[in-house]
Design an enzyme around this catalytic site. Structure first.
Site, PDB file in Angstrom:
ATOM      1  N   GLY A 204     -10.447 125.049  32.061  1.00 32.98           N
ATOM      2  CA  GLY A 204      -9.286 125.580  32.789  1.00 32.98           C
ATOM      3  C   GLY A 204      -9.062 125.059  34.184  1.00 32.98           C
ATOM      4  N   THR A 205      -9.253 123.757  34.368  1.00 27.96           N
ATOM      5  CA  THR A 205      -8.873 123.198  35.674  1.00 27.96           C
ATOM      6  C   THR A 205      -7.993 121.977  35.470  1.00 27.96           C
ATOM      7  OG1 THR A 205      -9.642 122.293  37.784  1.00 27.96           O
ATOM      8  CG2 THR A 205     -11.059 121.874  35.877  1.00 27.96           C
TER       9      THR A 205
ATOM     10  N   HIS B 148     -15.018 127.548  46.307  1.00 25.84           N
ATOM     11  CA  HIS B 148     -13.876 127.836  47.178  1.00 25.84           C
ATOM     12  C   HIS B 148     -13.939 129.232  47.792  1.00 25.84           C
ATOM     13  CE1 HIS B 148     -11.289 124.524  44.997  1.00 25.84           C
ATOM     14  NE2 HIS B 148     -12.236 124.026  45.778  1.00 25.84           N
TER      15      HIS B 148
ATOM     16  N   ARG C 140      -3.149 139.262  46.318  1.00 18.12           N
ATOM     17  CA  ARG C 140      -3.974 138.583  45.309  1.00 18.12           C
ATOM     18  C   ARG C 140      -5.297 139.325  45.095  1.00 18.12           C
ATOM     19  NH1 ARG C 140      -4.856 132.601  46.698  1.00 18.12           N
ATOM     20  NH2 ARG C 140      -6.137 132.747  44.842  1.00 18.12           N
TER      21      ARG C 140
HETATM   22  P1  OAD Z   1      -4.566 124.725  38.317  1.00 21.82           P
HETATM   23  O1  OAD Z   1      -3.467 125.738  38.354  1.00 21.82           O
HETATM   24  O2  OAD Z   1      -4.334 123.464  39.032  1.00 21.82           O
HETATM   25  O3  OAD Z   1      -4.898 124.369  36.788  1.00 21.82           O
HETATM   26  C1  OAD Z   1      -5.088 125.380  35.835  1.00 21.82           C
HETATM   27  C2  OAD Z   1      -5.497 124.724  34.537  1.00 21.82           C
HETATM   28  O4  OAD Z   1      -5.786 125.731  33.597  1.00 21.82           O
HETATM   29  C3  OAD Z   1      -4.412 123.832  33.904  1.00 21.82           C
HETATM   30  O5  OAD Z   1      -4.982 122.588  33.544  1.00 21.82           O
HETATM   31  C4  OAD Z   1      -3.979 124.626  32.674  1.00 21.82           C
HETATM   32  O6  OAD Z   1      -3.566 123.789  31.593  1.00 21.82           O
HETATM   33  C5  OAD Z   1      -5.254 125.353  32.338  1.00 21.82           C
HETATM   34  N1  OAD Z   1      -5.065 126.597  31.551  1.00 21.82           N
HETATM   35  C6  OAD Z   1      -3.994 127.392  31.456  1.00 21.82           C
HETATM   36  N2  OAD Z   1      -4.252 128.443  30.668  1.00 21.82           N
HETATM   37  C7  OAD Z   1      -5.528 128.308  30.241  1.00 21.82           C
HETATM   38  C8  OAD Z   1      -6.370 129.090  29.410  1.00 21.82           C
HETATM   39  N3  OAD Z   1      -5.971 130.238  28.864  1.00 21.82           N
HETATM   40  N4  OAD Z   1      -7.632 128.649  29.194  1.00 21.82           N
HETATM   41  C9  OAD Z   1      -8.071 127.491  29.745  1.00 21.82           C
HETATM   42  N5  OAD Z   1      -7.301 126.728  30.551  1.00 21.82           N
HETATM   43  C10 OAD Z   1      -6.060 127.129  30.800  1.00 21.82           C
HETATM   44  O7  OAD Z   1      -5.888 125.459  38.818  1.00 21.82           O
HETATM   45  P2  OAD Z   1      -7.240 124.809  39.343  1.00 21.82           P
HETATM   46  O8  OAD Z   1      -7.506 123.524  38.676  1.00 21.82           O
HETATM   47  O9  OAD Z   1      -8.263 125.854  39.301  1.00 21.82           O
HETATM   48  O10 OAD Z   1      -7.952 125.907  45.562  1.00 21.82           O
HETATM   49  O11 OAD Z   1      -6.869 124.520  40.846  1.00 21.82           O
HETATM   50  C11 OAD Z   1      -7.854 123.999  41.708  1.00 21.82           C
HETATM   51  C12 OAD Z   1      -7.691 124.558  43.085  1.00 21.82           C
HETATM   52  O12 OAD Z   1      -6.352 124.362  43.533  1.00 21.82           O
HETATM   53  C13 OAD Z   1      -7.885 126.057  43.200  1.00 21.82           C
HETATM   54  O13 OAD Z   1      -9.236 126.432  43.286  1.00 21.82           O
HETATM   55  C14 OAD Z   1      -7.146 126.383  44.454  1.00 21.82           C
HETATM   56  C15 OAD Z   1      -5.911 125.552  44.264  1.00 21.82           C
HETATM   57  O14 OAD Z   1      -5.290 125.134  45.439  1.00 21.82           O
HETATM   58  C16 OAD Z   1      -7.978 126.592  46.705  1.00 21.82           C
HETATM   59  O15 OAD Z   1      -7.339 127.605  46.863  1.00 21.82           O
HETATM   60  C17 OAD Z   1      -8.878 125.995  47.715  1.00 21.82           C
END
Ligand code: OAD
Length: 277
Positions: A206-207, A130, A81
């Site tokens: 994007g979360t 994180h 990664r």
């Molecule tokens: P997720 O994979 O859970 O969510 C990603 C989000 O990005 C989703 O809601 C998608 O719809 C959205 N998305 C996809 N493409 C996009 C784009 N081009 N522009 C904007 N949004 C887009 O990822 P996170 O919410 O970041 O933690 O996940 C949170 C945490 O879970 C991470 O930090 C990680 C993971 O386990 C650790 O590793 C501690």
């Protein structure tokens, strides 16, 4: 035809409303997740088919127990990664967030991402909730938390097997990221809570809004009466209470939004000049 026209009018209206809130804001908190880096080629976690946690089991790769059980597997997965992020470049979404610093007096980026792309883009105040994949630390934190180690130098100097060994205590070196079951860095988390309470607007990009405590920050901002704007192509855990939802990828929505903020600022400035003359 008519319905697509209505849809694009609705999108424009929402963008205008979001731009107007941002043009008035003195303080902005931006909460980002993996989606903001997707257009830089970094996979997200939970999206069907492509998400990392859809393809790999986090219990085997992202916990202290997993590292104890199979340090080489975990280290090598994070190296894979790390290579991806080292080769990636910030995208137009990251760059648009940097531009916002010219338009809003105080901007802080609260990121769950460990890729360092906000800093690479030029964001000047980034809180890493994180950790950061580009850094490594002693697994035992033998000299205090975190005991940072330059693992790249260690690996190339001594050609050690992975994971490398801590030069202080001889224990294993691990990535400086937060794993499941671990607490977030205290200073980063308290800064994030404070920013969520004190900002005028929270912009969330994007979360999926499901991993706590970061996922609680939008509700903190909303509870404190702030305007909550979400940018995401899909509904998330935040969508139901966001004030404005700009549906679409960050790399497209954010540059458009920033352009509108610039225009709204100009209009406000002209109006202010007229009313004083
Ligand atoms: P997720 O994979 O859970 O969510 C990603 C989000 O990005 C989703 O809601 C998608 O719809 C959205 N998305 C996809 N493409 C996009 C784009 N081009 N522009 C904007 N949004 C887009 O990822 P996170 O919410 O970041 O933690 O996940 C949170 C945490 O879970 C991470 O930090 C990680 C993971 O386990 C650790 O590793 C501690």
């Amino acid at each position: 035809m008519l319905s697509s026209l209505r849809h694009s009018r609705a999108v424009n209206d929402l963008t205008e409303q979001a731009a107007s809130a941002l043009a008035r804001a003195r303080s902005l908190a931006v909460l980002t997740g993996a989606g903001v880096s997707k257009e830089s080629g970094i996979p997200t976690f939970r999206e069907a088919q492509t998400g990392l946690w859809v393809q790999y089991d986090p219990q085997e790769l992202a916990t202290p127990q997993a590292f104890r059980h199979n340090p080489k597997l975990v280290w090598d997965w994070y190296e894979y990664r790390r290579q991806l992020v080292v080769e990636a470049n910030p995208n137009s979404g990251h760059l648009a967030l940097v531009e916002l610093e010219q338009l809003v007096p105080r901007v802080v980026v609260l990121t769950q991402n460990v890729d360092g792309l906000h800093q690479a883009a030029g964001s000047s105040d980034v809180v890493e909730l994180h950790g950061n994949l580009r850094r490594s630390k002693c697994f035992a934190n033998c000299r205090g938390d975190p005991t940072l180690i330059d693992a790249t130098a260690l690996l190339s100097e001594s050609r050690q097997a992975s994971p490398p060994r801590c030069p202080h205590c001889g224990g294993y070196v691990r990535p400086d990221v937060v794993w499941f079951g671990e607490t977030l860095p205290e200073a980063a988390l308290s800064r994030a809570y404070q920013a969520s309470e004190e900002c005028d607007v929270m912009l969330i990009v994007g979360t999926s809004g499901v991993v706590h405590p970061a996922a609680a920050l939008p509700a903190v901002a909303k509870g404190a009466g702030k305007t909550v704007i979400e940018v995401n192509p899909e509904p998330s855990g935040i969508t139901s209470f966001a004030d404005l939802i700009l549906q679409g990828p960050g790399g497209e929505v954010l540059p458009r939004l920033v352009e509108r903020v610039r225009q709204a600022k100009c209009t406000r400035a002209v109006a202010a000049t007229r009313s004083t003359s």
